[in-house]
Design an enzyme around this catalytic site. Structure first.
Site, PDB file in Angstrom:
ATOM      1  N   LYS A  36      80.520  23.786 111.377  1.00  0.00           N
ATOM      2  CA  LYS A  36      78.482  24.591 110.601  1.00  0.00           C
ATOM      3  C   LYS A  36      77.881  24.280 110.284  1.00  0.00           C
ATOM      4  CE  LYS A  36      79.800  20.105 107.281  1.00  0.00           C
ATOM      5  NZ  LYS A  36      80.883  19.522 106.613  1.00  0.00           N
ATOM      6  N   ARG A 131      82.419  15.491  94.384  1.00  0.00           N
ATOM      7  CA  ARG A 131      81.742  16.497  94.630  1.00  0.00           C
ATOM      8  C   ARG A 131      82.504  17.803  94.792  1.00  0.00           C
ATOM      9  NH1 ARG A 131      79.911  16.497 100.496  1.00  0.00           N
ATOM     10  NH2 ARG A 131      81.485  17.683 101.077  1.00  0.00           N
ATOM     11  N   TYR A 256      45.724  12.583 113.894  1.00  0.00           N
ATOM     12  CA  TYR A 256      45.764  12.995 112.247  1.00  0.00           C
ATOM     13  C   TYR A 256      45.977  11.718 111.392  1.00  0.00           C
ATOM     14  CZ  TYR A 256      45.986  17.772 112.773  1.00  0.00           C
ATOM     15  OH  TYR A 256      46.261  19.245 113.280  1.00  0.00           O
ATOM     16  N   MET A 304      52.415  18.659 114.422  1.00  0.00           N
ATOM     17  CA  MET A 304      52.822  19.679 114.048  1.00  0.00           C
ATOM     18  C   MET A 304      54.135  20.368 115.613  1.00  0.00           C
ATOM     19  SD  MET A 304      52.904  24.140 113.169  1.00  0.00           S
ATOM     20  CE  MET A 304      52.552  23.560 110.802  1.00  0.00           C
TER      21      MET A 304
HETATM   22  C1  PLP Z   1      81.733  18.428 107.216  1.00  0.00           C
HETATM   23  C2  PLP Z   1      83.035  18.166 106.872  1.00  0.00           C
HETATM   24  C3  PLP Z   1      83.994  17.841 107.910  1.00  0.00           C
HETATM   25  C4  PLP Z   1      83.584  16.520 108.898  1.00  0.00           C
HETATM   26  O1  PLP Z   1      82.733  15.706 108.733  1.00  0.00           O
HETATM   27  P1  PLP Z   1      81.867  14.712 109.713  1.00  0.00           P
HETATM   28  O2  PLP Z   1      81.377  13.709 109.127  1.00  0.00           O
HETATM   29  O3  PLP Z   1      80.335  15.699 110.432  1.00  0.00           O
HETATM   30  O4  PLP Z   1      82.803  14.848 111.450  1.00  0.00           O
HETATM   31  C5  PLP Z   1      84.854  17.696 107.283  1.00  0.00           C
HETATM   32  N1  PLP Z   1      85.399  17.649 106.040  1.00  0.00           N
HETATM   33  C6  PLP Z   1      84.727  19.062 105.289  1.00  0.00           C
HETATM   34  C7  PLP Z   1      85.425  19.537 104.511  1.00  0.00           C
HETATM   35  C8  PLP Z   1      83.549  19.243 105.349  1.00  0.00           C
HETATM   36  O5  PLP Z   1      82.445  19.644 104.669  1.00  0.00           O
END
Ligand code: PLP
Length: 362
Positions: A36, A131, A256, A304
């Site tokens: 992701k 969550r 700055y 920046m």
């Molecule tokens: C992001 C995520 C992971 C991976 O987590 P890491 O700490 O980066 O290994 C695993 N399972 C779910 C559901 C996630 O959202």
């Protein structure tokens, strides 16, 4: 060689090494590699192409999964948050994506849909993170109804997510694991719990599928460790170059707000890297970089497009390479310095940074 622009060099051999480490740590589990957020800033498609041995790939959103499919990735892809709207289900089926179902409304929408083909479902239970995840008391009912649905393919997979697998001294992870086992006991289906922290620290949680993200990129999820402590290799090197070298007099204020004042006559290097590239502004007057292998402090605010570095008596010239993070300057250390986590620094790299991919396997 990296160009003089801000540059992220992605070492695909390091990525494969880290994948092999996951396999060693969880030898009896399949691996869902988490990609992701553009593979934690590393570039989703090249990372997916390099992780040929991953049993499945995980993303957060439909558009990420569709980008992988458009890039020719044919392997199983899991939408870790399922679908957000019923309209997405047709694309989920058409692109052969797998769904996490994590709340009742989502389950009801899937059960009510008219799909052209059944989808693979991972039923996510809240075991204590609070969550996402169905409530424990909903499990038996939703498990039954989803298992019997014509929209669901094969046995359900059962998952949960840890809140604190990076913290060894808390009881939270053991409690979550015990509750998950109690909830799912007697229900058929492959089990999945472990993120990177659990792959490293909680072997009893590995189950049928582990779900590493951060550790694949060579970075430690632990608050006080770096990846090399777990025999991981950092995949990303963030670099740029010196675009000016100048002298300032004692008493001169730099950058700055004039937030750094030279205590004595000093030499500074100006480096093409700023918060517009994703480098954290909190590093001003706070963090260090490597120039020609020497660790040198950032002085003044991060702009920046630029930072200024106190180079003391070092021989530094325009065009010299500067490392912002990488093997010899772990991103975890910068994260601690600026009071954040390496996840955030990696994700924050902007599209202005040029990427190159080295050491592919053939
Ligand atoms: C992001 C995520 C992971 C991976 O987590 P890491 O700490 O980066 O290994 C695993 N399972 C779910 C559901 C996630 O959202």
């Amino acid at each position: 060689m990296p160009s003089r622009r801000p540059h992220a060099t992605i070492d695909l051999a390091a990525l494969e090494h880290n994948f092999t480490r996951v396999k060693q740590l969880a030898p009896n589990s399949k691996i869902l590699a988490v990609l992701k957020a553009n593979a934690y800033g590393h570039g989703m498609l090249p990372v997916a192409q390099a992780l040929k041995q991953a049993d499945a790939l995980g993303v957060a959103r439909l558009d990420e999964a569709l980008a992988l499919r458009a890039g020719g990735i044919a392997r199983p892809i899991v939408l870790l948050e399922g679908f957000f709207h019923q309209d997405e289900l047709a694309q989920v089926v058409a692109s052969n994506l797998q769904l996490v179902i994590h709340h009742r409304e989502q389950a009801e929408a899937l059960l009510a849909a008219q799909l052209d083909a059944p989808v693979r479902v991972w039923l996510k239970v809240d075991s204590g993170m609070h969550r996402l995840g169905i409530y424990p008391h909903e499990f038996n009912e939703l498990y039954q109804r989803l298992s019997q649905s014509r929209n669901v393919q094969g046995p359900l997979r059962l998952m949960s997510h840890f809140a604190s697998s990076d913290e060894l001294d808390k009881p939270a992870t053991a409690n979550q694991l015990a509750l998950f086992q109690q909830i799912t006991q007697g229900s058929a289906g492959e089990l999945s719990l472990a993120n990177s922290g659990a792959v490293l620290n909680w072997p009893q949680s590995h189950g049928d599928w582990v779900r590493p993200g951060l550790m694949l990129y060579g970075v430690s999820p632990m608050a006080d460790a770096v990846g090399s402590a777990h025999d991981l290799k950092p995949v990303m090197t963030l670099s740029s170059s010196v675009i000016a070298v100048r002298e300032v007099n004692a008493g001169d204020a730099v950058g700055y707000g004039g937030s750094w004042i030279a205590a004595h006559d000093s030499r500074l290097a100006v480096v093409a890297m700023g918060y517009g590239d994703g480098y954290p502004r909190a590093a001003g007057n706070n963090a260090a970089v490597l120039i020609n292998g020497k660790r040198l402090p950032i002085v003044g605010r991060v702009s920046m497009d630029m930072i200024t570095v106190d180079i003391g008596n070092e021989a530094v010239a325009v065009g010299d390479n500067v490392i912002l993070w990488g093997s010899d300057l772990p991103v975890e250390q910068l994260a601690r310095c600026v009071d954040t986590i390496a996840y955030e620094l990696l994700c924050n790299i902007t599209s202005r940074v040029q990427f190159s991919y080295i050491n592919p396997s053939h």
